[in-house]
Design a protein around this motif. Structure first.
Motif, PDB file in Angstrom:
ATOM      1  N   MET A   1      31.194  51.999  22.236  1.00 36.77           N
ATOM      2  CA  MET A   1      31.188  50.552  22.063  1.00 36.77           C
ATOM      3  C   MET A   1      30.419  49.932  23.220  1.00 36.77           C
ATOM      4  O   MET A   1      30.668  50.254  24.378  1.00 36.77           O
ATOM      5  N   ASN A   2      29.507  49.043  22.900  1.00 31.86           N
ATOM      6  CA  ASN A   2      28.776  48.316  23.926  1.00 31.86           C
ATOM      7  C   ASN A   2      29.628  47.157  24.420  1.00 31.86           C
ATOM      8  O   ASN A   2      30.129  46.362  23.622  1.00 31.86           O
ATOM      9  N   LEU A   3      29.773  47.070  25.725  1.00 30.94           N
ATOM     10  CA  LEU A   3      30.547  45.993  26.331  1.00 30.94           C
ATOM     11  C   LEU A   3      29.598  45.046  27.043  1.00 30.94           C
ATOM     12  O   LEU A   3      28.836  45.481  27.906  1.00 30.94           O
ATOM     13  N   ASP A   4      29.665  43.776  26.679  1.00 36.64           N
ATOM     14  CA  ASP A   4      28.830  42.804  27.379  1.00 36.64           C
ATOM     15  C   ASP A   4      29.594  42.240  28.572  1.00 36.64           C
ATOM     16  O   ASP A   4      30.729  42.632  28.856  1.00 36.64           O
ATOM     17  N   ARG A   5      28.963  41.323  29.271  1.00 37.30           N
ATOM     18  CA  ARG A   5      29.562  40.740  30.482  1.00 37.30           C
ATOM     19  C   ARG A   5      30.919  40.091  30.186  1.00 37.30           C
ATOM     20  O   ARG A   5      31.853  40.216  30.971  1.00 37.30           O
ATOM     21  N   PHE A   6      31.042  39.401  29.059  1.00 37.59           N
ATOM     22  CA  PHE A   6      32.306  38.748  28.707  1.00 37.59           C
ATOM     23  C   PHE A   6      33.413  39.784  28.487  1.00 37.59           C
ATOM     24  O   PHE A   6      34.537  39.611  28.947  1.00 37.59           O
ATOM     25  N   ASP A   7      33.083  40.856  27.750  1.00 38.44           N
ATOM     26  CA  ASP A   7      34.071  41.923  27.519  1.00 38.44           C
ATOM     27  C   ASP A   7      34.536  42.504  28.845  1.00 38.44           C
ATOM     28  O   ASP A   7      35.728  42.739  29.056  1.00 38.44           O
ATOM     29  N   ARG A   8      33.596  42.748  29.740  1.00 39.28           N
ATOM     30  CA  ARG A   8      33.914  43.344  31.042  1.00 39.28           C
ATOM     31  C   ARG A   8      34.784  42.404  31.872  1.00 39.28           C
ATOM     32  O   ARG A   8      35.743  42.845  32.514  1.00 39.28           O
ATOM     33  N   GLN A   9      34.489  41.123  31.846  1.00 38.72           N
ATOM     34  CA  GLN A   9      35.322  40.153  32.551  1.00 38.72           C
ATOM     35  C   GLN A   9      36.741  40.162  31.983  1.00 38.72           C
ATOM     36  O   GLN A   9      37.715  40.171  32.732  1.00 38.72           O
ATOM     37  N   LEU A  10      36.831  40.152  30.665  1.00 38.78           N
ATOM     38  CA  LEU A  10      38.147  40.149  30.022  1.00 38.78           C
ATOM     39  C   LEU A  10      38.944  41.405  30.369  1.00 38.78           C
ATOM     40  O   LEU A  10      40.140  41.325  30.659  1.00 38.78           O
ATOM     41  N   LEU A  11      38.281  42.557  30.357  1.00 42.64           N
ATOM     42  CA  LEU A  11      38.982  43.803  30.680  1.00 42.64           C
ATOM     43  C   LEU A  11      39.520  43.780  32.106  1.00 42.64           C
ATOM     44  O   LEU A  11      40.655  44.213  32.357  1.00 42.64           O
ATOM     45  N   ASN A  12      38.741  43.292  33.036  1.00 42.20           N
ATOM     46  CA  ASN A  12      39.227  43.192  34.418  1.00 42.20           C
ATOM     47  C   ASN A  12      40.418  42.245  34.511  1.00 42.20           C
ATOM     48  O   ASN A  12      41.401  42.531  35.197  1.00 42.20           O
ATOM     49  N   LEU A  13      40.348  41.125  33.807  1.00 43.70           N
ATOM     50  CA  LEU A  13      41.434  40.151  33.861  1.00 43.70           C
ATOM     51  C   LEU A  13      42.713  40.663  33.211  1.00 43.70           C
ATOM     52  O   LEU A  13      43.803  40.481  33.768  1.00 43.70           O
ATOM     53  N   VAL A  14      42.621  41.293  32.054  1.00 43.84           N
ATOM     54  CA  VAL A  14      43.847  41.769  31.396  1.00 43.84           C
ATOM     55  C   VAL A  14      44.443  42.977  32.111  1.00 43.84           C
ATOM     56  O   VAL A  14      45.644  43.228  32.005  1.00 43.84           O
ATOM     57  N   GLN A  15      43.609  43.716  32.868  1.00 43.37           N
ATOM     58  CA  GLN A  15      44.176  44.793  33.681  1.00 43.37           C
ATOM     59  C   GLN A  15      44.998  44.238  34.837  1.00 43.37           C
ATOM     60  O   GLN A  15      45.978  44.839  35.260  1.00 43.37           O
ATOM     61  N   GLU A  16      44.606  43.073  35.343  1.00 42.94           N
ATOM     62  CA  GLU A  16      45.381  42.418  36.401  1.00 42.94           C
ATOM     63  C   GLU A  16      46.707  41.903  35.857  1.00 42.94           C
ATOM     64  O   GLU A  16      47.736  42.016  36.504  1.00 42.94           O
ATOM     65  N   ASP A  17      46.655  41.292  34.655  1.00 38.73           N
ATOM     66  CA  ASP A  17      47.862  40.718  34.049  1.00 38.73           C
ATOM     67  C   ASP A  17      47.641  40.580  32.548  1.00 38.73           C
ATOM     68  O   ASP A  17      46.988  39.636  32.091  1.00 38.73           O
ATOM     69  N   ALA A  18      48.181  41.522  31.784  1.00 40.58           N
ATOM     70  CA  ALA A  18      48.001  41.528  30.329  1.00 40.58           C
ATOM     71  C   ALA A  18      48.800  40.427  29.644  1.00 40.58           C
ATOM     72  O   ALA A  18      48.633  40.194  28.453  1.00 40.58           O
ATOM     73  N   GLY A  19      49.653  39.747  30.398  1.00 40.79           N
ATOM     74  CA  GLY A  19      50.464  38.684  29.811  1.00 40.79           C
ATOM     75  C   GLY A  19      49.772  37.335  29.761  1.00 40.79           C
ATOM     76  O   GLY A  19      50.338  36.371  29.233  1.00 40.79           O
ATOM     77  N   ARG A  20      48.562  37.244  30.262  1.00 42.30           N
ATOM     78  CA  ARG A  20      47.842  35.970  30.215  1.00 42.30           C
ATOM     79  C   ARG A  20      47.516  35.590  28.781  1.00 42.30           C
ATOM     80  O   ARG A  20      47.141  36.434  27.975  1.00 42.30           O
ATOM     81  N   THR A  21      47.629  34.326  28.498  1.00 43.51           N
ATOM     82  CA  THR A  21      47.284  33.838  27.168  1.00 43.51           C
ATOM     83  C   THR A  21      45.767  33.708  27.056  1.00 43.51           C
ATOM     84  O   THR A  21      45.056  33.702  28.063  1.00 43.51           O
ATOM     85  N   ALA A  22      45.287  33.569  25.837  1.00 38.67           N
ATOM     86  CA  ALA A  22      43.851  33.364  25.610  1.00 38.67           C
ATOM     87  C   ALA A  22      43.383  32.084  26.301  1.00 38.67           C
ATOM     88  O   ALA A  22      42.271  32.026  26.820  1.00 38.67           O
ATOM     89  N   GLU A  23      44.239  31.079  26.325  1.00 38.52           N
ATOM     90  CA  GLU A  23      43.894  29.829  26.998  1.00 38.52           C
ATOM     91  C   GLU A  23      43.735  30.055  28.501  1.00 38.52           C
ATOM     92  O   GLU A  23      42.814  29.519  29.129  1.00 38.52           O
ATOM     93  N   GLN A  24      44.631  30.836  29.099  1.00 39.75           N
ATOM     94  CA  GLN A  24      44.526  31.133  30.532  1.00 39.75           C
ATOM     95  C   GLN A  24      43.283  31.973  30.829  1.00 39.75           C
ATOM     96  O   GLN A  24      42.616  31.762  31.834  1.00 39.75           O
ATOM     97  N   LEU A  25      42.982  32.919  29.951  1.00 40.10           N
ATOM     98  CA  LEU A  25      41.788  33.747  30.138  1.00 40.10           C
ATOM     99  C   LEU A  25      40.521  32.899  30.020  1.00 40.10           C
ATOM    100  O   LEU A  25      39.546  33.126  30.735  1.00 40.10           O
ATOM    101  N   ALA A  26      40.554  31.901  29.131  1.00 45.69           N
ATOM    102  CA  ALA A  26      39.384  31.031  28.931  1.00 45.69           C
ATOM    103  C   ALA A  26      39.065  30.220  30.181  1.00 45.69           C
ATOM    104  O   ALA A  26      37.918  29.799  30.362  1.00 45.69           O
ATOM    105  N   GLU A  27      40.037  30.033  31.072  1.00 47.53           N
ATOM    106  CA  GLU A  27      39.782  29.337  32.336  1.00 47.53           C
ATOM    107  C   GLU A  27      38.878  30.162  33.251  1.00 47.53           C
ATOM    108  O   GLU A  27      38.236  29.622  34.144  1.00 47.53           O
ATOM    109  N   HIS A  28      38.824  31.478  33.029  1.00 55.66           N
ATOM    110  CA  HIS A  28      38.034  32.370  33.886  1.00 55.66           C
ATOM    111  C   HIS A  28      36.786  32.914  33.200  1.00 55.66           C
ATOM    112  O   HIS A  28      35.897  33.431  33.858  1.00 55.66           O
ATOM    113  N   VAL A  29      36.763  32.857  31.880  1.00 54.99           N
ATOM    114  CA  VAL A  29      35.645  33.393  31.101  1.00 54.99           C
ATOM    115  C   VAL A  29      35.091  32.252  30.261  1.00 54.99           C
ATOM    116  O   VAL A  29      35.839  31.528  29.630  1.00 54.99           O
TER     117      VAL A  29
END
Length: 158
Positions: A1-29
């Protein structure tokens, strides 16, 4: 699977805290919450995200002891290694098991409530896996760092 910059950002963020909501993740991506949900779902379906877990503070649940075990086998025949891998994977106290190079064949991270539980586990290991020739145990006196995050560079390495 090809991962773009957004995918990579999301993976780093959910590894820190998988309990973040999509809205919280959108604040960083720079993506909408619905786009984030679609990407995370796709990465789960493709097997990039294997599962979500909770990290428990050992101090708050009775301070289990951590044992680092170097394990040697007599023969590295594929069927014997497969049997040992399955046995290790089925043990609840074996947190991690690595097949390694060097003097040891496997390195294990074992968490047990006490030395008696650990001793019983290792007794079963030797009794049920006759290919195990030797193991050396190190008892962790303290935990400096503990985690399972895989650092993901934001730019694809060429």
């Amino acid at each position: 699977m090809n991962l773009d910059r957004f995918d990579r950002q999301l993976l780093n963020l959910v590894q820190e805290d998988a309990g973040r909501t999509a809205e919280q993740l959108a604040e960083h991506v720079a993506l909408s919450p619905s786009a984030i949900q679609r990407r995370l779902r796709r990465m789960r379906e493709e097997g990039v995200i294997v599962r979500h877990t909770a990290i428990v503070d050992p101090q708050r649940i009775g301070r289990p002891t951590f044992f680092i075990v170097s394990l040697q086998v007599e023969r590295e025949r594929p069927e014997l290694l497969t049997q040992l891998r399955k046995w290790l994977a089925a043990q609840e106290h074996v947190q991690q098991a690595f097949y390694v190079t060097g003097e040891a064949d496997f390195v294990l991270v074992v968490s047990a409530p006490d030395t008696e539980t650990y001793d019983a586990l290792m007794g079963r290991l030797v009794a049920e896996n006759p290919n195990v020739s030797k193991f050396v145990t190190n008892v962790a006196l303290g935990v400096v760092k503990r985690g399972l995050s895989v650092p993901i560079p934001l730019l694809e390495e060429e």
